[in-house]
Design an enzyme around this catalytic site. Structure first.
Site, mmCIF file in Angstrom:
data_model
loop_
_atom_site.group_PDB
_atom_site.id
_atom_site.type_symbol
_atom_site.label_atom_id
_atom_site.label_comp_id
_atom_site.label_asym_id
_atom_site.label_seq_id
_atom_site.Cartn_x
_atom_site.Cartn_y
_atom_site.Cartn_z
ATOM 1 N N ASP A 30 -4.011 -1.410 -6.269
ATOM 2 C CA ASP A 30 -4.509 -1.785 -4.945
ATOM 3 C C ASP A 30 -5.934 -2.342 -5.029
ATOM 4 O OD1 ASP A 30 -5.006 -2.126 -2.287
ATOM 5 O OD2 ASP A 30 -4.600 -0.062 -1.677
ATOM 6 N N TYR B 233 -1.889 -1.193 7.984
ATOM 7 C CA TYR B 233 -2.645 -2.365 8.424
ATOM 8 C C TYR B 233 -2.633 -2.457 9.946
ATOM 9 C CZ TYR B 233 -2.593 -4.285 3.677
ATOM 10 O OH TYR B 233 -2.774 -4.495 2.344
ATOM 11 N N SER C 64 -7.881 -2.752 -1.606
ATOM 12 C CA SER C 64 -8.628 -1.593 -1.099
ATOM 13 C C SER C 64 -9.920 -1.368 -1.873
ATOM 14 C CB SER C 64 -7.773 -0.324 -1.158
ATOM 15 O OG SER C 64 -6.789 -0.368 -0.153
ATOM 16 N N GLN D 175 -0.712 2.455 -6.091
ATOM 17 C CA GLN D 175 -2.130 2.696 -5.801
ATOM 18 C C GLN D 175 -3.066 2.143 -6.882
ATOM 19 O OE1 GLN D 175 -2.567 6.743 -4.625
ATOM 20 N NE2 GLN D 175 -3.591 6.167 -2.753
ATOM 21 N N ARG E 149 0.844 -1.201 0.000
ATOM 22 C CA ARG E 149 0.000 0.000 0.000
ATOM 23 C C ARG E 149 0.876 1.247 0.000
ATOM 24 N NH1 ARG E 149 -4.999 -1.781 3.948
ATOM 25 N NH2 ARG E 149 -6.466 -2.163 2.278
#
Length: 292
Positions: A132, A237, A135, A129, A124
């Site tokens: 990802d 996290y 997410s 991004q 992350r």
């Protein structure tokens, strides 16, 4: 260079996602890749075989034909052992894989000599991004959890004042305030619920409160004077909790259980199974008609 990207039909019951859409096939074509999908792969997601053909995608008649033809196989779910059997040293698989929890699957893939790229292991960081997927899926899961809960809950989310009397707002507790948790908080508060949220990372309290929810604090003193354990691991996290902290956490949940109408559990620790936080006795303490 590998130049054919293939998406098989997901074989898990109830899975309606597909790893390749007609739009993404068009983007891949611009990068010089041809695409192939298994017939019917996109139907549950709302994409017909004809929609793929219109985007220049080849449609394979079976899973075997798809796996044989593609150089790079893209999937949503981790492959089943029957799918790993199709892999070979000249193939690359890109999917969620959860290698920390799927040692046997990892060994099977290793024995095939294939390249496996686990989308759940993408770091992350801002440079990554765009990749990802964890997410983006967590965001949908948090949103969907509230919608599903609302559909199964017999009352309003928002408080109502009617000519015949008042209806109190639903009380929603979101456990874990990462991407999924924050999405759930956003939907629950926008629907008018009285929303509470818990996380082991004290720094998310501000985010929770800025969204109109109440942060659940524990009476837990650590070396810094306390209030909450600092359960932040690297990369945004949560880290595993200490046994003492876990006991305090469970005691707090037992205290809250009788008052809460809807519980949404989103807590995750990377590379491990999700912690069990809402236990059978808490479920038993909830009012009839409550939703988890």
């Amino acid at each position: 260079m590998s130049n054919k990207v293939g998406a098989p039909r997901e074989i898990n019951t109830g899975e309606s996602r597909v790893a390749l859409t007609p739009d993404s096939a068009v983007q891949l074509a611009k990068l010089g890749y041809s695409s192939i999908i298994e017939t019917g792969a996109g139907v549950a997601a709302g994409f017909s075989d004809d929609a793929y053909r219109a985007a220049g995608v080849e449609v394979a008649p079976s899973a075997e034909a798809l796996w044989a033809s593609a150089d790079v196989v893209v999937k949503v779910r981790p492959p089943e052992p029957s799918e790993v059997a199709y892999l070979s040293a000249d193939k690359t698989l890109i999917s969620f894989f959860y290698p920390g929890q799927n040692t046997e699957l990892l060994e099977l893939a290793k024995a095939k000599g294939a390249n496996v790229i686990a989308m759940d292991m993408v770091p992350r960081i801002s440079r990554a991004q765009k990749m990802d997927a964890l997410s983006s899926m967590a965001n949908i899961a948090g949103y969907r959890a509230v919608i599903e809960a609302g559909n199964n809950f017999g009352r309003f989310f928002t408080g109502q004042v009617t000519a015949a009397g008042k209806v109190p707002p639903a009380k929603v507790l979101v456990i874990g305030a990462g991407v999924a948790g924050l999405a759930a908080i956003g939907v629950a508060t926008s629907l008018g619920a009285q929303t509470y949220a818990f996380d082991v990372r004290p720094e998310v309290a501000e985010q929770i409160e800025s969204m109109g929810a109440e942060f659940v604090y524990l009476d837990f003193a650590n070396g810094e004077g306390g209030g909450q354990q600092d359960g932040a691991a690297t990369g945004g996290y949560a880290a595993p909790s200490s046994p003492e902290f876990r006991e305090k956490q469970l005691a707090k949940f037992r205290e809250l259980a009788p008052q809460i109408d809807i519980v949404i559990t989103t807590a995750l620790i990377p590379g491990r199974d999700a912690p069990k936080l809402w236990l059978a006795d808490m479920v038993a303490a909830m009012k009839p008609g409550s939703v988890v």
